[in-house]
Design a protein around this motif. Structure first.
Motif, short mmCIF file in Angstrom:
data_model
loop_
_atom_site.label_atom_id
_atom_site.label_comp_id
_atom_site.label_asym_id
_atom_site.label_seq_id
_atom_site.Cartn_x
_atom_site.Cartn_y
_atom_site.Cartn_z
N THR A 43 -6.59 0.53 -1.73
CA THR A 43 -7.47 -0.32 -0.93
C THR A 43 -6.72 -1.16 0.08
O THR A 43 -7.32 -1.67 1.02
N SER A 44 -5.40 -1.33 -0.11
CA SER A 44 -4.60 -2.13 0.82
C SER A 44 -3.17 -1.62 0.85
O SER A 44 -2.60 -1.29 -0.21
N LYS A 72 -9.17 3.17 -4.00
CA LYS A 72 -10.37 2.98 -3.19
C LYS A 72 -11.49 3.87 -3.72
O LYS A 72 -11.36 5.08 -3.84
#
Length: 487
Positions: free
Chosen positions: A470-471, A485
């Protein structure tokens, strides 16, 4: 600023020229830049991933005369498989001695090999006391075992918190199989034994079952059902303890009347407050009569049922993110016939002796022993995409047969099962006939245990090679794990 990310093969390189952070763009003109796509000349093997996707974002602000620093573009991958390689210095495992535990001088970090792997393709694996292989997925924390040969990422259950240890780092405890009196029961699945059932008998001595915590049922006789292979206590039935007044009695070793393994009590002894059954006749039901019969993939083991029920209730909603890469229950023979009550040693036990440990990632007989759902490489005998770690993977991670290792990431301080068959022990060389499977013990040793004992269960799954984090700031540490994600 310029932000970039790539998704795919690290063998395909992107180089950008003609623009950099800090450049002033003409107010009424255009700025062009070049992207060169090339094959990494340092890559010596065909990569698992053969495509790469580059995404670039360019943000600009009005020039107010302030000093904007000039930086080169650093492309951070968003695919988990590539982020792992990006965040680690990958090392060759050529100099690792697998007969010794992991250490700062014998392996700590991320390693690669193409030796003894599936189709001799590269796999990347974590070894030793690593601190950056945490993943959060499906509501649970996991530890990364390796990037598989097909690019999928193998994870082992860590618990509901990243810092879980002991019983909190497993689902619970359970038997590998409820039965143990045949070579078949070293299996993740075994044969249904369509031949006639037999009341198989062998003797044992020097091993104690205790009855000090509760009374057990004992009887003067029993019946045997040839259709099911089960025993029922008959005749005079009593509740009592293992002592000399019950020599010659039969018992299911519990407060029950029916069981699949029965013992006739020959001798007992008392240690303090503990009443112990010390020797007797083990009635172990039927015998398999061939290797093919013993190891046919027809009946689910106790632990397979447990794992697949858990997956159905907790991970099935995330099934589209999970790869069907499979789990190897290696039943190759090192010695013995592999059926009935013949003493047998299986492949993993021979490979992973502490004197000359030579682990392998490849499954010796994948079409029969690699448990998959719909993958043509395996046996397609699994209902869901979940399994257990192999003993070979434990060895690569830093575990050694009968040697303690409290400082590698697989040690949780409690005992838990692997999927690897170890042996079937038979008379007269040992005290009783029983199936054994390899496990990791509470101080990190790789050992074998009776399949009907209760040990910890740590599920293993494989994430698809395409899953993303997600990052890009996540680094896999306990406080900043890779978060998958979910779309």
């Amino acid at each position: 600023e310029i932000k970039g990310s790539e998704q795919g093969s690290d063998a395909i390189k992107f180089d950008i020229e003609g623009i950099k952070e800090g450049d002033k763009l003409p107010s009424k003109g255009s700025t062009t830049f070049d992207i060169t796509i090339s094959y990494d000349s340092n890559t010596s093997d065909q990569p698992n991933l053969t495509d790469n996707k580059l995404s670039i974002g360019i943000n600009y602000i009005q020039d107010t005369g302030s000093n904007v620093p000039s930086n080169n573009l650093d492309i951070v991958p968003t695919r988990l498989s590539q982020k792992i390689l990006y965040d680690n210095k990958v090392q060759s495992d050529t100099n690792i001695d697998f007969s010794k535990i992991s250490s700062d001088s014998n392996g700590k970090g991320l390693y690669y090999t193409s030796k003894n792997t599936e189709d001799n393709r590269i796999t990347y694996y974590f070894r030793g006391d690593v601190k950056n292989n945490y993943v959060y997925f499906g509501g649970y924390y996991w530890r990364i075992i390796r990037i598989n040969e097909d690019g999928s990422i193998r994870l082992i259950y860590q618990g509901e918190s990243a810092d879980a240890t002991g019983s909190n780092a497993q689902l619970g405890i359970y038997t590998f199989n409820m039965k143990m009196g045949d070579n078949a029961y070293v299996d993740y699945m075994y044969g249904s034994h369509t031949t006639a059932f037999k009341d198989g008998v062998s003797n044992f001595s020097g091993f104690a079952w205790t009855s000090n915590s509760k009374a057990v049922k004992m009887s003067t006789d029993y019946s045997f059902d040839e259709n099911t292979g089960g025993y029922t206590l008959t005749g005079t039935i009593v509740d009592g303890y293992y002592d000399e007044t019950h020599h010659g009695y039969y018992t299911c070793m519990d407060n029950i009347l029916k069981c699949s393994n029965l013992i006739k009590i020959i001798s007992t002894k008392k240690e303090g407050d503990s009443y112990q059954l010390w020797s007797g006749e083990l009635h172990g039901g039927y015998f398999s009569t061939s290797y093919e019969e013993a190891h046919a993939n027809e009946v689910d083991s106790s632990i397979k049922v447990y794992l697949e029920n858990w997956y159905q209730g907790h991970l099935l909603q995330y099934d589209s993110y999970i790869s069907d890469s499979g789990f190897c229950n290696d039943r190759s023979l090192y010695s013995g016939t592999g059926f009935g009550k013949v003493g047998t040693n299986y492949g993993a036990a021979a490979r992973l002796s502490s004197n000359s440990s030579t682990p392998q990632f490849a499954c010796p007989n994948a079409t029969h022993d690699l448990f998959t759902v719909t993958n043509s490489k395996g046996n397609n005998a699994s209902k869901y995409k979940v399994g257990l770690i192999t003993a070979d993977e434990v060895s690569y991670a830093g575990g050694v047969s009968d040697v303690a290792n409290s400082s590698y990431y697989l040690n949780t301080g409690v005992n838990y099962w692997t999927i690897s068959s170890n042996s079937f022990s038979s008379l007269p060389t040992v005290s009783y006939a029983a199936a054994h499977v390899l496990y990791v013990n509470s101080v990190g040793k790789l050992l074998s245990n009776l399949v009907w004992n209760y040990l910890g269960i740590r599920p293993v799954i494989n994430l698809l090679s395409t899953v993303e984090v997600t990052s890009t700031t996540q680094d896999g540490t306990i406080n900043n794990p890779y978060i998958i994600k979910i779309i």
